[in-house]
Write a protein that holds these residues in place. Structure first.
Motif, PDB file in Angstrom:
ATOM      1  N   VAL A 324     -42.436  37.043  -5.252  1.00  0.00           N
ATOM      2  CA  VAL A 324     -42.219  36.845  -3.819  1.00  0.00           C
ATOM      3  C   VAL A 324     -40.981  37.624  -3.373  1.00  0.00           C
ATOM      4  N   ILE A 325     -39.923  37.565  -4.187  1.00  0.00           N
ATOM      5  CA  ILE A 325     -38.696  38.303  -3.880  1.00  0.00           C
ATOM      6  C   ILE A 325     -38.978  39.800  -3.867  1.00  0.00           C
ATOM      7  N   ASP A 326     -39.777  40.263  -4.830  1.00  0.00           N
ATOM      8  CA  ASP A 326     -40.141  41.690  -4.868  1.00  0.00           C
ATOM      9  C   ASP A 326     -40.862  42.104  -3.586  1.00  0.00           C
ATOM     10  N   ARG A 327     -41.730  41.238  -3.106  1.00  0.00           N
ATOM     11  CA  ARG A 327     -42.513  41.564  -1.903  1.00  0.00           C
ATOM     12  C   ARG A 327     -41.648  41.563  -0.646  1.00  0.00           C
ATOM     13  N   PHE A 328     -40.783  40.569  -0.514  1.00  0.00           N
ATOM     14  CA  PHE A 328     -39.988  40.415   0.706  1.00  0.00           C
ATOM     15  C   PHE A 328     -38.778  41.348   0.759  1.00  0.00           C
ATOM     16  N   PHE A 329     -38.251  41.711  -0.419  1.00  0.00           N
ATOM     17  CA  PHE A 329     -36.985  42.464  -0.423  1.00  0.00           C
ATOM     18  C   PHE A 329     -37.061  43.678  -1.354  1.00  0.00           C
ATOM     19  N   PRO A 330     -37.991  44.576  -1.148  1.00  0.00           N
ATOM     20  CA  PRO A 330     -38.095  45.735  -2.045  1.00  0.00           C
ATOM     21  C   PRO A 330     -36.809  46.561  -2.029  1.00  0.00           C
ATOM     22  N   GLY A 331     -36.288  46.805  -3.231  1.00  0.00           N
ATOM     23  CA  GLY A 331     -35.060  47.580  -3.350  1.00  0.00           C
ATOM     24  C   GLY A 331     -33.789  46.770  -3.238  1.00  0.00           C
ATOM     25  N   HIS A 332     -33.901  45.510  -2.867  1.00  0.00           N
ATOM     26  CA  HIS A 332     -32.699  44.687  -2.666  1.00  0.00           C
ATOM     27  C   HIS A 332     -32.779  43.366  -3.444  1.00  0.00           C
ATOM     28  N   GLN A 333     -33.646  43.317  -4.453  1.00  0.00           N
ATOM     29  CA  GLN A 333     -33.855  42.069  -5.177  1.00  0.00           C
ATOM     30  C   GLN A 333     -32.575  41.540  -5.821  1.00  0.00           C
ATOM     31  N   LYS A 334     -31.822  42.396  -6.479  1.00  0.00           N
ATOM     32  CA  LYS A 334     -30.621  41.952  -7.183  1.00  0.00           C
ATOM     33  C   LYS A 334     -29.604  41.374  -6.195  1.00  0.00           C
ATOM     34  N   TYR A 335     -29.406  42.072  -5.068  1.00  0.00           N
ATOM     35  CA  TYR A 335     -28.457  41.599  -4.061  1.00  0.00           C
ATOM     36  C   TYR A 335     -28.881  40.246  -3.509  1.00  0.00           C
ATOM     37  N   VAL A 336     -30.154  40.089  -3.233  1.00  0.00           N
ATOM     38  CA  VAL A 336     -30.660  38.831  -2.671  1.00  0.00           C
ATOM     39  C   VAL A 336     -30.463  37.686  -3.653  1.00  0.00           C
ATOM     40  N   LYS A 337     -30.788  37.915  -4.920  1.00  0.00           N
ATOM     41  CA  LYS A 337     -30.644  36.856  -5.924  1.00  0.00           C
ATOM     42  C   LYS A 337     -29.175  36.467  -6.104  1.00  0.00           C
ATOM     43  N   THR A 338     -28.313  37.448  -6.133  1.00  0.00           N
ATOM     44  CA  THR A 338     -26.889  37.181  -6.352  1.00  0.00           C
ATOM     45  C   THR A 338     -26.251  36.475  -5.163  1.00  0.00           C
TER      46      THR A 338
END
Length: 629
Positions: A324-338
């Motif tokens: 879901v994170i991959d779909r919603f935030f392509p290219g920004h997954q690490k930043y979103v999780k952190t």
């Protein structure tokens, strides 16, 4: 009897003497055109005071600070005495020319100027006016709403004065001008149709003066529709109907009776709100996490009864997996999780407490309007609403299926048999479970309001319409609204005009939708389908919409069985390639998906010139007569 009419906001009117915005004096000239062309009804948008911030955001006419007070922007300065100070008068005369030359309304400049003029006039002639018998009678008759409104305006510094008599003075002038326009319409054989907004400003006089009638813990809006995939959040407080029913809905009765001073008919904006309102929690920005209120919420046993045995946390907490994170935030997954998430287990995440509501996310991104920030913010909004059910606002042990949940990842992750059971529950909840309940709710309220005046009652009954709505409208003789482009029969793409009920208002477009010309060009495939299947032409649909085809579409609407056929001025003008605005997109009044839309559309042609357009006016008159209206 079947009649034809025109719809246009007062603020959109243009005459050669306008002060940069349509006013109650211009309304008389619009009535002249309506009468000249054989029309019998003129529909306008709300004209109540919306002054809250003194910025262009106050241009939204459905967020009034008083359901009784009229907006000062509609004051016709031409009907008032000239200022004694020649320099001051010249300033306003010059400003009138400047503002009236603009293609759109400069809301702030217009209103600042009109208030300034009225204050100077009050200083010049106020003492004499407030001592007159007619003024004293007005104040005495209207004191129930006028006194609290004036107190509110002074205490909240709505206008630059600490003299409540100035507020009385202003409303006295506006009342006289609007009554005069109504009387003029009657003399011309034209009915005036007003508009009753479903909501009021959260920060307005009505809530301030009578807070018991309002629920400040919710926001009124609408579920997802053709205008907005995330639903609409209007921000209005919802109504405390239990309290309102205690005194037989007197607040509403007073409101409708006040309207009857100025109008012969009215449109109930979002009549569905009298059955149930879409209530959104304060912590939400968009409308997906709303629920109908009142509604028969579901217990966990009810949910289990549909064969849905999913864990409660899975149903009501946002589903956040790596994919879901991959779909919603392509290219920004690490930043979103952190930044925004905590790891739960395996590939599952949860929102950090400081970001677990849309309002918290909104605050975090405040002032960051770059493309990346907006994308991250909207992605987090979607993450937060990625749930199957929402808890009832008043009882956390009861639940509502989240509207349009089938479009979100949480639905994708379920087994097929759970999807089938959820869909069966969803359809029963939204289209069957509440029907009788909502019928009874509406019948507690609407009969009192219909009986309060002799005005003709018309409903705006578009959107997610329960089966019980036609029962109530028919029973109370309230006219429905029929748009061919938004059929109430979900099995067809376009409505059949011949099947319109007589007790209905037929129209082509509204202030909330694209005009006919815009609609025709914004989706060529749809226009082609309409051209071939509805209009019966075999060839390729022409673009842009030619005059002859606009004539054909308008004429078909005029010929339908509906008692009222009300065409927007823009759609009437579509019938003249000479008169209509070259840029069709500039005719749009409102974009519902944008809560910050600037309501500033004005006619590009003056009413003086429109009245002289003999060929066009004769054509309109002929079409109406030919249709038997």
């Amino acid at each position: 009897m079947r009649i034809a009419g025109c719809a246009i906001p007062v603020f959109s009117l243009r005459t050669k003497g306008s002060f940069g915005v349509g006013d109650f004096g211009d309304l008389k000239m619009m009535i002249d055109w309506v009468a000249l062309t054989g029309q019998k009804i003129l529909q306008i948008l709300p004209v109540n005071d919306t002054t809250a911030t003194h910025t262009w955001t106050d241009s939204y006419p459905y967020s009034c600070i008083s359901v009784f007070a009229l907006h000062p922007q509609y004051c016709d300065l031409r009907q008032l005495p000239k200022l004694n100070n020649a320099k001051d008068q010249k300033y306003f005369d010059d400003l009138q020319v400047k503002l009236n030359a603009l293609s759109q309304i400069d809301y702030e400049a217009v209103n600042n100027a009109k208030i300034d003029f009225l204050m100077k006039l009050y200083a010049q002639a106020g003492k004499r006016t407030v001592a007159s018998d007619t003024f004293l009678k007005f104040v005495d008759k209207e004191k129930e709403w006028l006194a609290p409104y004036a107190d509110f305006c002074v205490s909240h510094e709505t206008y630059p004065t600490d003299d409540v008599r100035f507020i009385y003075f202003m409303q006295y002038i506006l009342d006289g001008q609007m009554r005069s326009a109504h009387e003029y319409a009657a003399e011309k054989g034209v009915m005036l149709k007003g508009d009753i907004p479903i909501g009021v400003s959260r920060y307005g006089c009505d809530v301030w003066a009578e807070p018991r009638y309002f629920n400040m813990n919710g926001q009124a809006g609408a579920p997802p529709d053709a205008f907005s995939s995330n639903g609409q959040n209007w921000g209005f407080p919802t109504y405390n109907w239990d309290e309102m029913l205690q005194d037989d809905c007197q607040w509403w009765v007073r409101r409708f009776r006040n309207m009857s001073k100025y109008f012969d008919a009215y449109r109930i904006d979002h009549v569905l709100g009298f059955f149930r309102i879409w209530e959104i929690p304060l912590h939400s920005v968009h409308g997906l996490l709303g629920q109908f209120s009142p509604a028969l919420a579901m217990s966990m046993d009810d949910i289990h009864g549909y064969g849905l045995w999913l864990p409660e946390d899975f149903m009501v907490e946002p589903f956040i997996a790596d994919w879901v994170i991959d779909r919603f935030f392509p290219g920004h997954q690490k930043y979103v999780k952190t930044t925004f998430l905590n790891h739960s287990h395996d590939d599952i995440w949860t929102l950090k407490p400081e970001f677990d509501t849309q309002r918290k996310v909104e605050a975090f991104f405040q002032g960051h309007d770059d493309e990346k920030s907006v994308a991250l913010r909207d992605g987090l909004y979607s993450l937060i609403s990625n749930v199957l059910f929402v808890r009832d606002h008043r009882n956390p042990n009861l639940f509502h299926p989240r509207i349009a949940a089938q479009l979100d990842p949480v639905y994708e992750t379920m087994w097929q048999h759970d999807k089938d059971n959820f869909n069966r529950l969803y359809n029963d909840y939204y289209y069957h479970r509440n029907n009788q309940f909502w019928y009874e709710e509406a019948m507690k309220k609407l009969p009192r309001l219909v009986d309060a005046t002799d005005m003709m009652v018309c409903a705006e009954d578009l959107g997610m319409v329960p089966d019980c709505v036609p029962w109530v409208l028919n029973q109370l003789k309230i006219l429905s609204l029929e748009l061919q482009s938004m059929p109430k029969d979900s099995s067809v793409r376009f409505g059949c005009l011949d099947r319109n009920p007589w007790m209905s208002v037929c129209t082509i477009s509204s202030h909330d939708s694209a005009t006919l010309r815009m609609w025709w060009d914004e989706d060529w495939e749809r226009a082609q389908c309409y051209y071939n299947t509805v209009l019966g032409y075999d060839n390729a649909a022409p673009h842009p919409l030619p005059e002859w085809l606009a004539d054909d579409i308008v004429m078909r609407h005029l010929q339908c069985p509906s008692a009222l056929c009300i065409i927007t001025l823009q759609d009437w003008l579509a019938c003249s390639e000479y008169l209509r605005l070259p840029d069709a997109s500039a005719e749009r009044i409102n974009i519902p998906a944008n809560p910050k839309h600037y309501w500033r559309y004005r006619m590009h042609i003056s009413l003086e010139d429109l009245l002289k357009a003999d060929g066009f006016n004769e054509k309109i008159r002929g079409m109406i007569k030919g249709a038997g209206r």
